[in-house]
Design an enzyme around this catalytic site. Structure first.
Site, PDB file in Angstrom:
ATOM      1  N   CYS A  46       3.435  -5.464   7.932  1.00 31.37           N
ATOM      2  CA  CYS A  46       3.144  -6.216   8.894  1.00 31.37           C
ATOM      3  C   CYS A  46       3.272  -7.732   7.918  1.00 31.37           C
ATOM      4  O   CYS A  46       2.734  -6.804   6.842  1.00 31.37           O
ATOM      5  CB  CYS A  46       1.427  -5.753   9.024  1.00 31.37           C
ATOM      6  SG  CYS A  46       1.942  -3.941  10.633  1.00 31.37           S
ATOM      7  N   GLU A  97       9.712  -4.355   8.847  1.00 28.31           N
ATOM      8  CA  GLU A  97      10.171  -3.266   9.824  1.00 28.31           C
ATOM      9  C   GLU A  97      10.363  -4.024  11.062  1.00 28.31           C
ATOM     10  O   GLU A  97       9.846  -5.111  11.784  1.00 28.31           O
ATOM     11  CB  GLU A  97       8.881  -2.529   9.203  1.00 28.31           C
ATOM     12  CG  GLU A  97       8.565  -1.489  10.570  1.00 28.31           C
ATOM     13  CD  GLU A  97       7.748  -0.475  10.153  1.00 28.31           C
ATOM     14  OE1 GLU A  97       6.264  -1.155  10.837  1.00 28.31           O
ATOM     15  OE2 GLU A  97       7.525   0.308   9.724  1.00 28.31           O
TER      16      GLU A  97
END
Length: 534
Positions: A390, A424
């Protein structure tokens, strides 16, 4: 009009008045997600169709265009089987299973009114890995079995027209990269992917124009090119979207006070239910503990000894510092950080088990302490070479270069670790823009700094670009495609740097004042695979 407003229920769609970026009125179609009554009037929570969820808001009835009200479609009742009430038609799968059971019964032994029990199927857990989108699809660049050297070609007079590429050539409609189709074993196809691609640079007619030749080669055998073959065993913050319901689609916090800033959350965050009714949620800007009133915050500040995030300070230059925080050693802080970040991240889910993650918090220093600006998290062990799980810059610090600084820092850590990395997937819309901008500037900076040595022509490969920048090879190729630099010329793949691209890059670099200084980084990577527990 009052009668019509009383008919507006959840699920209805109708145009709703809002102000756009130019401060002009517009009437986009919106869906009613919730209705609540306060003394004297009703309020409607609306989601604007084809708009980001962070624009969702509570509106008053005078902003609704009730003339174009669309009621939700009623779900069709389940048809009965053979006209008998309470009996539902069997699914094809059940019918097949029944027929198989009958065959088993007839083949095994004659039955006298007895039937064999149907074996119950175990519920199969769905792994997040099956729902996480793979890397951005890009045709692989050609490879050669040996390291080939690149050379500068003489000037040519052929002009290359650089056409703008639509963003959707690389992305699906929701901004999520498509999966790659894994290559079939035993078959070779002509593509552009490999381990050692030759890149040839030559000067064009314009002194500010250059092109790069890419020679074809064999297929790349990177496992990251295809769909993950096994479920992930480590933590992931990717949201599988299966938990979405009417509650999580709505913002539940009106306002957050963090230090000298008041933030308006964009999305739902699972703070305790009793705090969601407060007009303002107060957070300690150093330990991120949430409190229900200003008086509680003031009392907490007299007891809180923190003036910086817990963990090790691994970088400091000027007023900018980075702290490395272990999700296992500082679990409470990590969970509070995730709760705050979820207010501004929609594509990620929240895990209270923060043990598998490291958190890198960027702060700005003044006489009162180290104030959080943004952060990124990463897995301690990542099988997919993810160097970011994140990433977030808090709204008061956005559009000031801090997001790109976070991205640059994540790749500096990858350089120290001696590996390439990639964020990601999927990325949020703002995250995708930031990464594309960083990748473009970093790669163009490498290509434009190529210089001849001892009168010889400059030499570089795609793998060398990846090793220098620690940007994964697939991201290098996808960036070149996004910039529309790849062309096919005289049987070879070439990259053309047009004058407008060079000038745009130079303008962007002049505005980029915040950079990471590797000399100020004091970081020693750890081998987490050798540790029994994190």
């Amino acid at each position: 009009m009052a009668d019509l407003s009383g008919e507006v229920v959840e699920g209805c769609r109708l145009p709703v008045l809002r102000r756009n970026q130019d401060n002009e009125n517009e009437w986009p179609l919106a869906e009613i997600l919730s209705v609540k009554e306060i003394p004297g009037r009703k309020l409607y929570y609306v989601h604007y169709i084809d708009f980001n969820k962070r624009l969702d808001e509570w509106v008053t009835p005078d902003r609704l265009d009730l003339k174009k009200l669309q009621f939700p479609k009623k779900e069709a009742k389940t048809p009965t089987k053979n006209g008998l009430p309470g009996s539902r038609p069997s699914s094809p799968e059940r019918d097949v299973r029944k027929s198989l059971d009958l065959n088993v019964q007839s083949a095994s032994a004659p039955s006298r009114g007895k039937t064999l029990p149907t074996p119950k199927r175990k519920a199969e857990p769905v792994s997040l890995a099956t729902q996480v989108t793979a890397a951005t699809p890009v045709p692989s660049l050609p490879s050669s079995t040996e390291t080939s050297q690149a050379s500068v070609f003489p000037a040519i007079r052929d002009s290359f027209v650089i056409k703008s590429r639509d963003e959707h050539e690389l992305l699906t409609t929701n901004g999520t990269p498509r999966r790659l189709i894994p290559s079939q074993p035993g078959r070779k196809r002509k593509n552009c992917g490999g381990t050692d691609e030759m890149v040839k640079v030559f000067q064009n007619n314009s002194p500010r124009c250059s092109s790069i030749y890419l020679l074809p080669g064999e297929d790349s055998q990177d496992s990251s090119d295809g769909i993950p073959s096994a479920p992930r065993m480590t933590g992931s913050l990717v949201s599988d979207r299966s938990h979405d319901d009417i509650i999580t689609r709505m913002k539940n916090i009106d306002c957050i006070e963090l230090g000298r800033h008041r933030l308006k959350p964009w999305y739902f965050s699972p703070y305790p239910q009793e705090l969601t009714t407060l007009p303002i949620l107060y957070l300690c800007e150093f330990c991120l503990k949430y409190l229900k009133s200003l008086k509680c915050l003031q009392r907490h500040l007299t007891k809180c000894n923190l003036r910086h995030p817990p963990g090790n300070e691994i970088y400091r230059k000027g007023t900018i510092s980075f702290f490395e925080i272990d999700g296992r050693k500082n679990k409470t802080y990590s969970q509070n950080l995730c709760l705050l970040a979820k207010c501004f991240l929609d594509h990620k889910t929240l895990y209270y088990d923060t043990d598998p993650f490291l958190f890198y918090v960027m702060t700005e220093y003044d006489l009162k302490g180290f104030h959080i600006v943004g952060y990124f998290s990463k897995e301690k062990e990542s099988t997919e070479d993810y160097n970011v799980a994140c990433i977030l810059t808090l709204p008061p610090y956005q559009r000031r270069g801090y997001g790109k600084l976070l991205i640059e820092f994540s790749y500096e850590l990858s350089k120290v670790e001696g590996r390439t990395g990639t964020p990601e997937k999927p990325l949020s819309d703002l995250g995708l823009l930031s990464y594309r901008s960083y990748w473009s500037q970093t790669i163009l900076e490498i290509l434009m700094d190529l210089k001849s040595e001892n009168g010889e022509r400059p030499q570089i490969t795609i793998n060398e670009i990846s090793e220098i920048t620690s940007v994964k090879k697939e991201d290098v190729i996808s960036t070149l495609q996004y910039l529309n630099l790849i062309n096919y010329y005289k049987g070879q793949y070439i990259l053309t740097l047009a004058e407008e691209i060079v000038e745009g890059h130079e303008r962007a670099m002049q505005k980029r004042h915040l950079r990471i200084d590797p000399k100020c980084l004091h970081f020693t990577p750890k081998d987490w695979s050798k540790r029994g527990k994190w």
